[in-house]
Design a protein around this motif. Sequence first.
Motif, mmCIF file in Angstrom:
data_model
loop_
_atom_site.group_PDB
_atom_site.id
_atom_site.type_symbol
_atom_site.label_atom_id
_atom_site.label_comp_id
_atom_site.label_asym_id
_atom_site.label_seq_id
_atom_site.Cartn_x
_atom_site.Cartn_y
_atom_site.Cartn_z
ATOM 1 N N THR A 100 0.899 -1.183 0.008
ATOM 2 C CA THR A 100 -0.096 -0.071 -0.034
ATOM 3 C C THR A 100 0.760 1.399 0.034
ATOM 4 O O THR A 100 0.769 2.190 -0.600
ATOM 5 C CB THR A 100 -0.847 0.066 1.076
ATOM 6 O OG1 THR A 100 -1.891 -0.971 1.265
ATOM 7 C CG2 THR A 100 -1.760 1.343 1.333
ATOM 8 N N LEU A 151 -9.184 9.485 -2.483
ATOM 9 C CA LEU A 151 -9.305 8.617 -1.288
ATOM 10 C C LEU A 151 -10.711 8.904 -0.642
ATOM 11 O O LEU A 151 -11.439 8.162 -0.017
ATOM 12 C CB LEU A 151 -8.284 8.898 -0.282
ATOM 13 C CG LEU A 151 -7.749 7.868 0.640
ATOM 14 C CD1 LEU A 151 -7.692 6.455 0.031
ATOM 15 C CD2 LEU A 151 -6.623 8.318 1.567
ATOM 16 N N TYR A 170 -13.845 6.442 -0.001
ATOM 17 C CA TYR A 170 -14.367 5.940 1.275
ATOM 18 C C TYR A 170 -15.811 6.310 1.317
ATOM 19 O O TYR A 170 -16.557 5.458 1.728
ATOM 20 C CB TYR A 170 -13.590 6.997 2.160
ATOM 21 C CG TYR A 170 -14.502 7.229 3.616
ATOM 22 C CD1 TYR A 170 -14.778 6.371 4.210
ATOM 23 C CD2 TYR A 170 -14.991 8.478 3.685
ATOM 24 C CE1 TYR A 170 -15.611 6.541 5.710
ATOM 25 C CE2 TYR A 170 -15.869 8.713 4.904
ATOM 26 C CZ TYR A 170 -16.023 7.620 5.728
ATOM 27 O OH TYR A 170 -16.883 8.028 6.905
ATOM 28 N N LEU A 220 -7.531 0.407 2.088
ATOM 29 C CA LEU A 220 -6.535 1.391 1.671
ATOM 30 C C LEU A 220 -5.694 1.001 0.639
ATOM 31 O O LEU A 220 -5.298 1.819 -0.322
ATOM 32 C CB LEU A 220 -5.754 1.499 3.060
ATOM 33 C CG LEU A 220 -4.625 2.779 3.020
ATOM 34 C CD1 LEU A 220 -5.593 3.944 3.084
ATOM 35 C CD2 LEU A 220 -3.906 2.699 4.331
#
Length: 417
Positions: free
Chosen positions: A17, A55, A59, A108
């Motif tokens: 990641t 991101l 989410y 993630l």
Amino acid sequence: MEAGLFTANNIWMMVCTALVFFMHSGFAFLEIGLTRQKNTINILFKNIFIITVGLLMYYIGGFNLMYPGFADGSAGILDFAGFGIAAPENGMTPEYADGGYTWWTDFLFQGMFAATAATIVSGAVAERIKIGPFMIFTIFYVGLVYPIVGSWQWGGGFLSTLGGTDAGFYDFAGSTLVHSVGGWGALIGIYLLGARIGKFGEDGKPKAIPGHNIPLATAGVLILWLGWFGFNGGSVLSGDPELTSLVLVTTSLAAAAGGVGSLILSTILYKNLDLTMFLNGILGGLVGITAGADLMSPNEAVLIGLIAGFIIVLGVALIDRIRLDDPVGAVTVHLICGMWGTLAVGIFGAKAGGDQFLYQLAGVGAAATFCSLTAFIIFYSLKKTIGIRVSKEEELDGLDLHEHGMDSYADFRMNQH
């Protein structure tokens, strides 16, 4: 599964990641290095925006669009598991994902992939797109388009079941599902934007617009190569020793062969040792092996990379010939080599065969249709409402000054045209 193995698997996935996150530095360095200094702040701003907002969009709903848990009998095209990322009961235990990682690590890792698709577009439309419309495009493309296409394969959708449960379209780490998704957006973007001022002369012949910092572009490519160890290595979805090491070997060999392939062909055609072509050849090899890095032998990886290197040289020439302006070669690297890598799964490796090639072709076609159509709707709507291209004055002076009111270097006041 013993606790130690579960922990080791999860640590490997978290390292991967971090490596994929680091790739955004590589993209930023590559893009600013291959473009002019007067647009550096603008490009860096776009890249930071993509990471942060991408991101957050993943989410809010992207993760659950991409992994909706298609019900039995579903068409496997579109579903949604709800907003947010509340972990299931077994999300932190070896019961989740066969003990490869936890729910949080899963989110993630996949979130780092999501932002990449829009970053590909950023480089292609550099030096003449308004920052506001690009930000709006990013929200829709990362928040909706990318996760929907990803759900068709990685989320258990219709592409993953073509020909039965043991067959289907195959894209190990995203030659199509990440790179071509971004590549189609880039192609539509540069088509609707038009070329930069000075790119094509009155005779229609392309003119070189040199980048301002080739050493920085070189560093960007090396960072991307390093990051690809996480991009492909993490796509094993565990720390499996045999498969992970094979993937890293095939990834590196394809990258090396891609660079050498582009070096050889560009030298033959243009009689010079072009570093930028060399660098894009490496990236082409990396994109080309991404769909089947876990299926290929070292020999096959070299061949796939070598052909990708040739494609880079020919693809860049083709883009110029049809009067499209791609400052960083994103369409050739990510779209054309992405399609090549996806189709290569049906030609080489453990899944080679006529039926598999057709499944691969179907996946390429599905992504092409959906991504080009949605990218066109988003960009064209913006073009007809608020406009997507800066004025001639703004383009000549540089987007840093007009869009951001600052220079990338404090002592830079040259009026580069």
